[in-house]
Design a protein around this motif. Structure first.
Motif, PDB file in Angstrom:
ATOM      1  N   GLN A 139       4.366  -3.837  -2.225  1.00 30.53           N
ATOM      2  CA  GLN A 139       5.476  -2.888  -2.126  1.00 30.53           C
ATOM      3  C   GLN A 139       6.708  -3.395  -2.867  1.00 30.53           C
ATOM      4  N   LEU A 140       6.908  -4.719  -2.877  1.00 30.62           N
ATOM      5  CA  LEU A 140       7.996  -5.288  -3.684  1.00 30.62           C
ATOM      6  C   LEU A 140       7.778  -4.949  -5.161  1.00 30.62           C
ATOM      7  N   VAL A 141       6.558  -5.151  -5.637  1.00 29.91           N
ATOM      8  CA  VAL A 141       6.240  -4.870  -7.047  1.00 29.91           C
ATOM      9  C   VAL A 141       6.410  -3.380  -7.364  1.00 29.91           C
ATOM     10  N   GLU A 142       6.182  -2.520  -6.361  1.00 34.21           N
ATOM     11  CA  GLU A 142       6.290  -1.070  -6.562  1.00 34.21           C
ATOM     12  C   GLU A 142       7.709  -0.529  -6.327  1.00 34.21           C
ATOM     13  N   THR A 143       8.706  -1.397  -6.125  1.00 33.70           N
ATOM     14  CA  THR A 143      10.079  -0.931  -5.854  1.00 33.70           C
ATOM     15  C   THR A 143      10.536   0.068  -6.907  1.00 33.70           C
ATOM     16  N   ASP A 144      10.355  -0.272  -8.167  1.00 33.63           N
ATOM     17  CA  ASP A 144      10.674   0.631  -9.281  1.00 33.63           C
ATOM     18  C   ASP A 144       9.899   0.138 -10.500  1.00 33.63           C
ATOM     19  N   GLU A 145      10.116   0.731 -11.658  1.00 31.46           N
ATOM     20  CA  GLU A 145       9.374   0.295 -12.846  1.00 31.46           C
ATOM     21  C   GLU A 145       9.724  -1.149 -13.203  1.00 31.46           C
ATOM     22  N   GLY A 146      11.023  -1.498 -13.089  1.00 33.84           N
ATOM     23  CA  GLY A 146      11.468  -2.841 -13.462  1.00 33.84           C
ATOM     24  C   GLY A 146      10.910  -3.942 -12.589  1.00 33.84           C
ATOM     25  N   SER A 147      10.509  -3.604 -11.357  1.00 31.39           N
ATOM     26  CA  SER A 147       9.964  -4.635 -10.463  1.00 31.39           C
ATOM     27  C   SER A 147       8.511  -4.975 -10.805  1.00 31.39           C
ATOM     28  N   HIS A 148       7.974  -4.351 -11.843  1.00 30.31           N
ATOM     29  CA  HIS A 148       6.648  -4.741 -12.357  1.00 30.31           C
ATOM     30  C   HIS A 148       6.783  -5.828 -13.425  1.00 30.31           C
ATOM     31  N   TYR A 149       8.025  -6.250 -13.716  1.00 29.24           N
ATOM     32  CA  TYR A 149       8.282  -7.216 -14.790  1.00 29.24           C
ATOM     33  C   TYR A 149       9.142  -8.361 -14.261  1.00 29.24           C
ATOM     34  N   LEU A 150       9.225  -9.429 -15.060  1.00 32.93           N
ATOM     35  CA  LEU A 150      10.036 -10.584 -14.667  1.00 32.93           C
ATOM     36  C   LEU A 150      11.461 -10.490 -15.204  1.00 32.93           C
ATOM     37  N   GLY A 151      12.397 -11.142 -14.476  1.00 35.71           N
ATOM     38  CA  GLY A 151      13.794 -11.153 -14.907  1.00 35.71           C
ATOM     39  C   GLY A 151      14.387 -12.546 -15.015  1.00 35.71           C
ATOM     40  N   GLU A 152      13.627 -13.576 -14.615  1.00 35.13           N
ATOM     41  CA  GLU A 152      14.184 -14.940 -14.665  1.00 35.13           C
ATOM     42  C   GLU A 152      13.080 -15.968 -14.809  1.00 35.13           C
TER      43      GLU A 152
END
Length: 410
Positions: A303-316
């Motif tokens: 569900q964390l990964v499905e939060t939005d499109e951006g949560s399918h990718y890394l940021g740091e």
């Protein structure tokens, strides 16, 4: 004054002078739980002594939070108070500094329907999107520190006598933040300089990619052109230094959004949304998470990964040596603020704008054009171990050692 009281005073002073670096005439906003009341009172005193114009304290309570998740109607979790979002936006626009004191039980929401947790995380993420931009581009000073709660201390020290667990966690926090030293403020200045030596080296190398190898991990992360490694201290829009996390042992940058490929395995449990996620792996293809596995908390992780499109990718992308002080304490904190500083880690979700040249002044569109990810969420998870090797890959394809057996190789 007792040794505890002495260290508490030094810790509060660190939070005010090094963490948010309160300026004369500035407002300080503190978000905290009731467990940290004694620390908060000391911080408020130190802030006014440093010249703060006003100190706003927003209290929360674990028992109240849990009662809501157990008894409130489903629809209440898809709402976030508009007035609260407007308040922090207004305070940020006026140059306030923000301090969060974390002490919640790592598994506070265990057994709660995961849909309730993800609904609230999404609602809060959307409502606070503008405020998060202030934070993620260093427009304002902010810091995250910790204080023990009984429930948290019980998880970290289950084998100690019950009456000593909170004291032991205080001791561990004081040690990890250098608050137990004679001159913690000076110690932090030296620590900042040490981390910047690694930052300067990595920024001089301009690696095109990083290649991670460890048991259960074979991952390649491309880095955007103009990426910047940063560590320890940051500088806000007014030119004032602050320390976003206390403790901090990491140097970090941003990945190129679509340039992550392979599989990575966790090496420590992750406390997220009041639940423990453990023994998990993520598989990436062209930056996107395409497979999620976890022995514990898999539904919450999905569900964390499905939060939005951006949560399918890394940021740091963050590097922390295995011989860092927190790692060497051999304590599992079940709290990302500490555990991420004992281990190499990555973050699902949004990227920090200050990790690319000129990023602080870029629009969302410009950041995306430069390969930075945007999301409602940003969640760090730990992947480092004494068995991890990392190579930096240069523009011409040459591999150079960055980490060997979990420690710096330069």
């Amino acid at each position: 004054m007792s040794p505890f009281q002495t260290n508490l005073e030094k810790y509060a002073e660190l939070a005010v002078k090094v963490g948010v670096n309160v300026q004369k005439g500035q407002t300080l906003v503190i978000n905290t739980t009731l467990d940290a009341a004694e620390l908060v009172r000391t911080i408020v005193k130190k802030a006014y002594e440093a010249g703060a114009h006003n100190v706003v304290v927003n209290w929360s309570d674990d028992a109240v939070t849990r009662t809501k998740y157990d008894l409130a109607p489903d629809e209440s979790f898809s709402e976030y108070p508009e007035w609260r979002a407007k308040e922090v936006e207004d305070l940020a626009e006026k140059g306030a500094a923000f301090m969060s004191i974390v002490s919640a039980s790592p598994d506070l929401l265990k057994g709660v329907k995961s849909e309730r947790i993800s609904s609230f995380q999404k609602a809060a993420g959307q409502a606070l999107a503008k405020y998060r931009k202030f934070i993620q581009s260093d427009k304002v000073s902010w810091t995250v520190i910790a204080a023990p709660s009984k429930a948290w201390a019980n998880m970290v020290f289950p084998d100690a006598p019950e009456e000593s667990r909170v004291d032991l966690l205080w001791e561990a926090i004081f040690k990890a933040t250098r608050a137990d030293l004679d001159n913690p403020v000076e110690a932090w200045k030296k620590h900042d300089e040490t981390l910047h030596e690694k930052v300067d080296y990595l920024n001089s190398k301009r690696y095109q990619k990083l290649h991670y190898k460890a048991p259960g991990t074979d991952l390649t992360i491309e880095l955007p052109k103009g990426h910047l490694w940063v560590g320890a201290g940051s500088i806000n829009e007014q030119g004032h230094e602050f320390m976003a996390n206390m403790p901090t042992e990491e140097v970090f940058t941003v990945p190129y959004r679509t340039g992550v490929n392979g599989t990575v395995s966790s090496t420590k449990p992750l406390s997220y949304g009041g639940n423990i996620i453990d023994k998990f792996s993520l598989t990436f293809e062209n930056g996107r998470i395409i497979d999620v596995k976890a022995e514990e908390g898999e539904e919450i992780l999905k569900q964390l990964v499905e939060t939005d499109e951006g949560s399918h990718y890394l940021g740091e992308v963050a590097l922390v040596p295995f011989n860092s002080p927190i790692s060497q304490s051999n304590l599992l904190f079940y709290n990302t603020l500490f555990d991420e500083n004992a281990s190499n880690h990555l973050a699902i979700g949004s990227a920090y704008a200050f990790c690319i040249e000129g990023g602080k002044k870029m629009s969302s569109e410009e950041l995306a054009e430069n390969g930075l990810n945007e999301s409602l969420t940003h969640v760090d998870f730990m992947i480092g171990s004494a068995e991890m090797d990392i190579d930096g890959i240069t523009e011409d394809g040459k591999a150079e050692p960055v980490f060997r057996k979990g420690d710096w190789a330069f």
